[in-house]
Design a protein around this motif. Structure first.
Motif, short mmCIF file in Angstrom:
data_model
loop_
_atom_site.label_atom_id
_atom_site.label_comp_id
_atom_site.label_asym_id
_atom_site.label_seq_id
_atom_site.Cartn_x
_atom_site.Cartn_y
_atom_site.Cartn_z
N LEU A 1 0.86 -1.18 0.00
CA LEU A 1 0.00 0.00 0.00
C LEU A 1 0.89 1.23 0.00
N PRO B 1 2.13 4.99 1.29
CA PRO B 1 2.09 5.70 2.58
C PRO B 1 1.02 6.81 2.51
N ASN B 2 0.64 7.37 3.67
CA ASN B 2 -0.36 8.43 3.71
C ASN B 2 0.07 9.69 2.98
#
Ligand SMILES: *Cc1c(COP(=O)(O)O)cnc(C)c1O
Length: 423
Positions: free
Chosen positions: A420, A422-423
């Motif tokens: 995924l 990162p933010n």
């Protein structure tokens, strides 16, 4: 009715057996889709190759791309086979299965430097080189690491093997091999390059070949070349005639391997080349009819124009029908008494091309297990994870014994290398 795969695949009463095991029982035990192979059938397919070549220097190199399961490779390694590989990954498989790198021929039109180095370090018997450019790079890589690459040039004899255009490889218009006209010059170049030792010549004219004539034509062209090459002072030790012998899927009648080889050897001897080591690279003819794909019927969708039999195997499990419109036999593993109807056997994948068989006369009910026949070659090795479908499990049988030789993939296996953001 004799099935392709007989005598290792046959009905006993109402049940379809591979060796001494009911395929319906195997499907219940291991789930579907399930590939099942017979070790006895594989060894029986190898025997005529070995018998016909007995008494002269030879090597049968199983073409790994046709079925690369470790247990399959192990079976052929124990039977004395070498291997024809087309990637560094296949080399790792062969070594993991106990195969001998000294019996490996490395084919393929696009070997990377990394793969060349890997092959050199493992000590493969021969690189089947397909272009001058590849030859130059191989020479560079070998010199850099202080090794010698034994090479054979794959020559393109420009004969028509009479097969599907996607699996015909010996014609001028395709990407494989060195053209006949430039072969002599390429051999002279090879003989001068550092880190290169010329050891043989090879050709591979196609796949699913069901006649002897294209092999004899190719052999004549290759022997013409051998004579022209040796006249320039380059010595060739072995003659590699590739693979490509066909199998019976429906009504094809390919020659038996020993009959084909006897005719090739007769020509080789008659033309005075009997002293050479002979190499073959069979794939399909050793494993194709030693395997089936089992699949459960999920739903029946009778319709006005077509009846669809929806099964749990799909194009991602077995690609040959979708890719080549290939015909593969489909039978019920438990015969039903009722009348047959005509069905298109289709999978759950979201593509109209996702079918395994069209217009098949079958007597089926939901829950039945069907066997797709002749699925031992180019079945599992071409499988993908399209639609996030885990690849099938594989089982090897021998007599009344069965071993799981590959476990079924679960979805977590399929995305374990993904990340995924990162933010
Ligand atoms: C695919 C291939 C083979 C094996 O072909 P089959 O039709 O499975 O016998 C042998 N040699 C080369 C170079 C190949 O590419």
């Amino acid at each position: 009715m004799t099935l392709p795969g007989a005598p290792f695949l046959a009905y006993r009463g109402q049940d379809l057996f591979m060796d001494d095991l009911s395929l319906n029982d195997l499907a219940r035990e291991h789930g579907t889709p399930l590939y099942v192979y017979s070790r006895r059938a594989m060894l029986a397919a190898l025997a005529p190759y070995q018998k016909a070549l007995q008494g002269r220097p030879h090597l049968v190199c199983f073409a790994v791309k046709s079925n690369s399961n470790l247990a399959v490779l192990q079976t052929f390694a124990r039977a004395g086979c070498g291997f024809d590989i087309v990637s560094g990954g296949e080399l790792e498989r062969v070594l993991a299965a106990g195969g001998d790198a000294g019996k490996v021929v490395f084919s393929g039109v696009g070997k990377s430097r990394r793969e060349m180095k890997q092959g050199l370090e493992a000590g493969v018997r021969c690189f089947n080189v397909e272009s001058t450019a590849e030859l130059e790079v191989l020479s560079e890589v070998a010199t850099q690491i202080g090794r010698t690459a034994r090479v054979s040039l794959r020559v393109n004899p420009d004969v028509d093997a009479g097969t599907h255009p996607y699996i015909s490889t010996g014609l001028k218009g395709n990407k494989f091999g060195v053209a006949h006209e430039v072969a002599v010059a390429t051999y002279q170049r090879a003989a001068q390059l550092p880190g290169i030792e010329v050891v043989g010549i090879d050709c591979h004219i196609g796949s699913q070949i069901t006649e002897i004539a294209p092999y004899l034509d190719a052999l004549d062209r290759v022997l013409d070349l051998v004579e022209a090459i040796e006249a320039t002072g380059v010595t060739l030790h072995h003659l590699d005639l590739g693979g490509g012998l066909g199998i019976t899927y429906t009504d094809e009648t390919p020659p038996a391997a020993d009959v084909l080889i006897a005719q090739l050897l007769a020509k080789i001897d008659a033309r005075g080349h009997g002293h050479r080591e002979i190499v073959f690279e069979p794939g399909r003819s050793l494993v194709g009819n030693a395997g089936v794909l089992l699949t459960e019927v999920m739903f029946l969708k009778p319709g006005e124009q077509k009846n669809f039999c929806v099964v749990d195997a799909a194009m991602n499990d077995l690609m040959r029908p979708a890719l080549y419109e290939a015909f593969m036999g489909i039978v019920n593993t438990r015969r039903r008494e009722g009348a047959t109807e005509v069905w298109d056997v289709v999978g759950p994948v979201c593509e109209s091309g996702d079918w395994l068989g069209r217009d098949r006369q079958l007597s089926v009910q939901p829950g039945d297990v069907l066997a797709v026949l002749s699925a031992g070659a180019y079945g599992m090795t071409m499988a993908s994870n399209y639609n996030t479908r885990g690849r099938a499990a594989e089982v090897m049988v021998d007599g009344s014994q069965a071993w799981v030789i590959r476990e079924r993939e679960v979805p977590a296996d399929l995305f374990k290398h993904e990340h995924l953001l990162p933010n």
